[in-house]
Design an enzyme around this catalytic site. Structure first.
Site, PDB file in Angstrom:
ATOM      1  N   ASP A  37       0.849  -1.183   0.000  1.00 12.43           N
ATOM      2  CA  ASP A  37       0.000   0.000   0.000  1.00 12.43           C
ATOM      3  C   ASP A  37       0.889   1.238   0.000  1.00 12.43           C
ATOM      4  O   ASP A  37       2.093   1.154   0.275  1.00 12.43           O
ATOM      5  CB  ASP A  37      -0.904   0.016   1.234  1.00 12.43           C
ATOM      6  CG  ASP A  37      -2.220   0.756   0.988  1.00 12.43           C
ATOM      7  OD1 ASP A  37      -3.254   0.081   0.784  1.00 12.43           O
ATOM      8  OD2 ASP A  37      -2.206   2.006   0.990  1.00 12.43           O
ATOM      9  N   ASP A  58       4.053   2.218  -5.028  1.00 15.70           N
ATOM     10  CA  ASP A  58       3.138   2.869  -5.949  1.00 15.70           C
ATOM     11  C   ASP A  58       2.928   1.901  -7.098  1.00 15.70           C
ATOM     12  O   ASP A  58       3.852   1.642  -7.889  1.00 15.70           O
ATOM     13  CB  ASP A  58       3.757   4.175  -6.444  1.00 15.70           C
ATOM     14  CG  ASP A  58       2.911   4.884  -7.492  1.00 15.70           C
ATOM     15  OD1 ASP A  58       1.905   4.303  -7.951  1.00 15.70           O
ATOM     16  OD2 ASP A  58       3.271   6.013  -7.872  1.00 15.70           O
ATOM     17  N   VAL A  59       1.729   1.334  -7.197  1.00 14.76           N
ATOM     18  CA  VAL A  59       1.506   0.261  -8.163  1.00 14.76           C
ATOM     19  C   VAL A  59       1.436   0.764  -9.604  1.00 14.76           C
ATOM     20  O   VAL A  59       1.320  -0.043 -10.531  1.00 14.76           O
ATOM     21  CB  VAL A  59       0.239  -0.555  -7.829  1.00 14.76           C
ATOM     22  CG1 VAL A  59       0.457  -1.383  -6.573  1.00 14.76           C
ATOM     23  CG2 VAL A  59      -0.981   0.352  -7.690  1.00 14.76           C
ATOM     24  N   TYR A 153     -13.849   5.031 -13.933  1.00 16.80           N
ATOM     25  CA  TYR A 153     -13.845   3.834 -13.090  1.00 16.80           C
ATOM     26  C   TYR A 153     -14.478   2.665 -13.839  1.00 16.80           C
ATOM     27  O   TYR A 153     -13.918   1.565 -13.895  1.00 16.80           O
ATOM     28  CB  TYR A 153     -14.611   4.119 -11.797  1.00 16.80           C
ATOM     29  CG  TYR A 153     -14.665   2.958 -10.835  1.00 16.80           C
ATOM     30  CD1 TYR A 153     -13.680   2.801  -9.864  1.00 16.80           C
ATOM     31  CD2 TYR A 153     -15.696   2.028 -10.882  1.00 16.80           C
ATOM     32  CE1 TYR A 153     -13.724   1.730  -8.975  1.00 16.80           C
ATOM     33  CE2 TYR A 153     -15.752   0.962 -10.004  1.00 16.80           C
ATOM     34  CZ  TYR A 153     -14.766   0.818  -9.050  1.00 16.80           C
ATOM     35  OH  TYR A 153     -14.815  -0.238  -8.174  1.00 16.80           O
ATOM     36  N   LYS A 157     -12.505  -0.765 -15.040  1.00 17.23           N
ATOM     37  CA  LYS A 157     -12.858  -2.097 -14.552  1.00 17.23           C
ATOM     38  C   LYS A 157     -13.251  -3.022 -15.700  1.00 17.23           C
ATOM     39  O   LYS A 157     -13.007  -4.232 -15.659  1.00 17.23           O
ATOM     40  CB  LYS A 157     -13.976  -1.997 -13.515  1.00 17.23           C
ATOM     41  CG  LYS A 157     -13.563  -1.280 -12.236  1.00 17.23           C
ATOM     42  CD  LYS A 157     -12.357  -1.941 -11.570  1.00 17.23           C
ATOM     43  CE  LYS A 157     -12.012  -1.296 -10.235  1.00 17.23           C
ATOM     44  NZ  LYS A 157     -10.877  -1.964  -9.552  1.00 17.23           N
ATOM     45  N   THR A 188     -17.073  -0.189   2.252  1.00 16.93           N
ATOM     46  CA  THR A 188     -15.673   0.151   2.503  1.00 16.93           C
ATOM     47  C   THR A 188     -15.555   1.660   2.710  1.00 16.93           C
ATOM     48  O   THR A 188     -16.473   2.415   2.381  1.00 16.93           O
ATOM     49  CB  THR A 188     -14.789  -0.237   1.303  1.00 16.93           C
ATOM     50  OG1 THR A 188     -15.202   0.547   0.170  1.00 16.93           O
ATOM     51  CG2 THR A 188     -14.905  -1.721   0.978  1.00 16.93           C
TER      52      THR A 188
END
Length: 257
Positions: A37, A58-59, A153, A157, A188
């Protein structure tokens, strides 16, 4: 013994929400968990709780992605599960009429490009270690139009879903399974923050859920644990929906109907 006994799992976005619940579930099932994370404080807390290690990454950075897998292999001696879960849903990602190009690109980078990078690096390492499971977090909006628009978004996805299907087919005979986990709306911090600012938007989405409630992170984590385990050994390239029945509903019944 758990279903993930001695497996090494790297989970991105693991400091909160679905990622944190999954870190806990994977560890309870016997896995060695690498918590990834950007939030170092929360990430370290989760890693300590589950007896794993924390890697700040940092992905969207190829070097960080390489480093997180190297850290997992260095510490635990292998790699078995890549749960590519990190994602964002910022408020400035809205209707296509109002979402600007910067917001579009930022969401695409975090939600889709990061999955590309994690799969590119992770699958190469899984092949070196005899195969394994890749789980990419997509969404129910990848398979049907959303009642509340988040255009980048939704597009990101859909990309995750398509990418996962192709990789699942490509690597099926080489021992690597790739599946797209598609949650419905989940309780969440990300969703609570989004809908706290607009209760009408939350109500509009909730009315489409046949079960009449949002999912809980632990329920998505249970599905991820199944996909990570050998119990799902004949499942790959799947659209694994955990959405309270949204994808099958034309209308939702009232209580008692």
């Amino acid at each position: 013994m758990g279903r993930l006994d001695a497996k090494v799992a790297v989970i991105t976005g693991a400091a909160s929400g679905i990622g944190r619940a999954s870190a806990r579930r994977f560890a309870a099932e016997g896995a060695h968990v690498v918590v990834v994370d950007l939030d170092a404080d929360a990430g370290k807390d989760v890693a300590e709780e589950v007896g794993g290690i924390f890697v700040r990454a940092d992905v969207t950075d190829p070097d960080d992605v390489e480093a997180m897998y190297d850290a997992a292999i260095s510490r635990f001696g292998g790699l078995d599960v890549c749960f590519n879960n990190a994602g964002i849903s910022p408020p400035d990602d809205d209707s296509i009429l109002t979402t600007n190009l910067d917001a579009w690109r930022r969401v695409q980078e975090v939600n889709l490009t990061s999955v590309y990078l994690c799969c590119k690096s992770g699958i190469a390492r899984l092949l070196e270690h005899g195969g394994g499971s890749v789980i990419n977090t997509a969404s129910f909006v990848a398979v049907l139009g959303a009642a509340t628009s988040q255009i980048s978004y939704t597009a990101s996805k859909g990309g995750v879903l398509a990418l996962s299907r192709e990789l699942g087919v490509q690597f099926a005979r080489r021992g690597v399974r790739v599946n797209a986990l598609c949650p419905g709306p989940v309780n969440t911090p990300l969703l609570r923050e989004l809908f706290a600012k607009d209760p009408a938007r939350a109500a509009r989405r909730l009315v489409h859920v046949p079960m009449g409630r949002f999912g809980e992170p632990e329920e998505i984590a249970a599905a991820a644990a199944f996909l990570a385990s050998d119990d799902s050994s004949f499942i790959t390239a799947s659209t694994f929906l955990v959405d309270g029945g949204i994808h099958s509903a034309y209308v939702t019944p009232l209580d008692g109907d």
